[in-house]
Design an enzyme around this catalytic site. Structure first.
Site, short mmCIF file in Angstrom:
data_model
loop_
_atom_site.label_atom_id
_atom_site.label_comp_id
_atom_site.label_asym_id
_atom_site.label_seq_id
_atom_site.Cartn_x
_atom_site.Cartn_y
_atom_site.Cartn_z
N LYS A 117 2.08 0.95 -2.18
CA LYS A 117 2.22 1.90 -1.29
C LYS A 117 1.22 2.92 -1.49
O LYS A 117 0.73 3.79 -0.80
CB LYS A 117 3.86 2.45 -1.37
CG LYS A 117 5.01 1.70 -0.66
CD LYS A 117 6.00 2.57 -0.23
CE LYS A 117 6.93 1.70 0.36
NZ LYS A 117 8.07 2.40 0.82
N LYS A 209 4.05 -9.36 4.72
CA LYS A 209 5.45 -9.06 4.94
C LYS A 209 5.54 -8.24 6.23
O LYS A 209 4.83 -7.59 6.48
CB LYS A 209 5.90 -8.23 3.94
CG LYS A 209 7.32 -7.98 3.65
CD LYS A 209 7.72 -7.24 2.45
CE LYS A 209 7.14 -5.79 2.80
NZ LYS A 209 7.83 -4.73 1.62
N LYS A 212 7.73 -2.11 8.41
CA LYS A 212 7.73 -0.97 9.42
C LYS A 212 6.49 -0.33 9.69
O LYS A 212 6.40 0.54 10.76
CB LYS A 212 8.78 0.09 8.87
CG LYS A 212 10.27 -0.15 8.78
CD LYS A 212 10.98 0.64 8.09
CE LYS A 212 12.35 0.34 8.04
NZ LYS A 212 13.13 1.18 6.95
#
Ligand code: AMP
Ligand code: TRP
Length: 347
Positions: A117, A209, A212
Site C-alpha cells: 500500500k 488480487k 477495490k
C-alpha cells in the site's frame, strides 16, 4: 478465583473504501453470514482503518452506510448479532495505543500489506498506515474475540494479532495473575480462512488480487453491478485457449481458469472438484455463460436490497448506533481491566 473463558466470539471488519466486490463477498461476507448460526458475532465497518489513506469525508459516510447495507442485504441479522462502525467505540483507538507500545517495529516492518500500500514512496505514507495492524489487533482483542473470518490477504495481520496478545500476556503476567486470569488475559485469536474463494483474483490478471482500488472496473464484479454488467465482465474475463480440465490438477499453472472455477464453486456452495465434474472439457464460452447466470442470481438481489436500504440512511444509522451501544457494553469492562493490568489509575 480463576477466570477462564469458554465462550467463542467472532469478530471481523471491512473497510468503507467503496467498490465492495465479489472478493469481499466470497472471501469474507458469506463467511460472516454462515458463522451467525453457531457464534456470537460482531461485524465492524472499520472507518478508522479507512482513513489510513485519505478519504473524502462525504464519501466516507456514504461508504460506511453502504458496507452496513451490504452486511444486512447479504443476510447478517443486526438484531441477533452486532453491526457497528469502529469510530463510535473509542476503545478501539485506546487499546491500539497500548498495542503500539507492545508491538515491535521489527514486526511491523515485515507486513507485506504495508509495503504494497505504501508503494515506492514509503516516506510519504501516513503513520497510521504503518501501525494499521496494531489497530486491527485492538479491534479483535477489545472483545476477547476467539475467531476471525477473513480472506487470505489478512493472514499475516492475524498472526501479528496473536503475537501482540502473547507478548501482552507475557509482559503483564504478574498483574494478569493478580487480577485472577488463568492462561493469559487476551485469547490468541484463530483466523478462519475457509472455502474455495479465500483469494479471488482480478478478472483481467489471474496473478493479481481482485481489489477495490484497481483503476479498471472490469477487473472486479461489484455487489451493486446489474446482471448485464456482470455478464459483460465475465464474458471479457481473461482466460487461456484450452478447454476446462476435468480434474483440479489440470488447473495448476492456469491462474485465470483456477480463479473462475473457484468463483463458481463458492457461488454454488460446492468445491472445484464438483464444478469440474460438470464442466470438464467444456469451452470457456459455455462455462462463462453459466457462471454469469449464477453470479447474477446470487448477487443482483443483494445489490437491489442494498440500494433499497441506502434510500433510508436514517435507518442505517440507527442500526450502527444500536450496534455501537451493544459493542460498548462488551468492550468497556475489557478495556477497564486492560487499564488496571497496565497500571493506569482510573476512577
Ligand atoms: P477490505 O476490503 O480490505 O476491508 O477487506 C474486507 C475483507 O474482504 C477481508 O476479510 C479481506 O481479506 C477480504 N478480501 C478482500 N479482497 C479479497 C479478495 N480478492 N479475495 C478474497 N477475500 C478478499
Ligand atoms: N484489515 C482488514 C482488511 O483490510 C479489515 C479489518 C480491520 C479487520 N480490523 C479487522 C478484519 C479485524 C478482521 C478483524 O481487510
Amino acid at each position: 478465583m480463576q477466570k477462564t473463558r469458554t465462550k467463542t466470539r467472532v469478530f471481523s471488519g471491512v473497510q468503507p473504501t467503496g467498490n465492495l466486490h465479489l472478493g469481499n463477498y466470497l472471501g469474507a461476507v458469506t463467511r460472516f453470514v454462515a458463522l451467525q448460526a453457531e457464534h456470537d458475532c460482531l461485524y465492524c465497518v472499520v472507518d478508522l482503518h479507512a482513513i489510513t489513506v485519505f478519504q473524502d469525508p462525504d464519501e466516507l459516510k456514504y461508504n460506511t452506510r453502504e458496507v452496513t447495507a451490504a452486511f444486512i442485504a447479504s443476510g447478517i441479522d443486526p438484531t441477533r448479532h452486532i453491526i457497528f462502525n469502529q469510530s463510535q467505540v473509542s476503545g478501539h483507538a485506546e487499546l491500539a495505543w497500548i498495542f503500539n507500545c507492545v508491538a515491535r517495529v521489527g514486526w511491523l516492518n515485515r507486513m507485506t500489506q504495508f509495503k504494497e500500500k505504501a508503494g515506492k514512496d514509503r516516506e510519504n505514507a501516513s503513520a497510521g498506515l504503518y501501525v494499521y495492524p496494531n489497530l486491527m489487533a485492538a479491534d479483535i482483542l477489545l472483545y476477547h474475540a476467539t475467531h476471525v473470518p477473513v480472506g487470505e490477504d489478512q493472514k499475516q495481520h492475524l498472526e501479528l494479532a496473536r503475537d501482540i496478545a502473547q507478548k501482552f500476556n507475557n509482559d503483564f503476567a504478574r498483574t494478569i495473575a493478580r487480577a485472577g486470569y488463568d492462561g493469559g488475559f487476551f485469547p490468541l485469536p484463530e483466523p478462519l480462512i475457509t472455502g474455495p474463494a479465500t483469494r479471488v483474483m482480478s478478472l483481467r490478471d489471474g496473478l493479481k488480487k481482485m481489489s477495490k482500488s484497481d483503476e479498471s472496473d472490469m477487473t472486479r464484479i461489484n455487489l451493486t453491478d446489474d446482471a448485464d454488467t456482470i455478464a459483460k465482465k465475465i464474458r471479457k474475463a481473461k482466460t487461456d485457449p484450452e478447454p476446462l480440465p476435468s480434474e483440479t490438477k489440470g488447473l495448476e499453472g492456469r491462474p485465470e481458469a483456477d480463479n473462475l472455477v473457484g468463483i463458481y464453486a463458492a457461488l454454488a456452495e460446492t468445491d472445484r472438484e464438483a464444478v469440474l465434474r460438470d464442466f470438464g472439457n467444456a469451452s470457456f464460452s459455455k462455462f462463462k455463460e453459466s457462471l454469469a447466470e449464477l453470479a447474477a442470481t446470487r448477487l443482483v438481489p443483494i445489490g437491489t436490497e442494498m440500494k433499497r436500504l441506502m434510500a433510508d440512511p436514517v435507518e442505517i444509522d440507527c442500526v450502527l448506533d444500536d450496534g455501537a451501544k451493544r459493542a460498548h457494553a462488551i468492550a468497556d469492562p475489557i478495556l477497564a481491566m486492560t487499564k488496571d493490568i497496565v497500571g493506569f489509575i482510573r476512577s
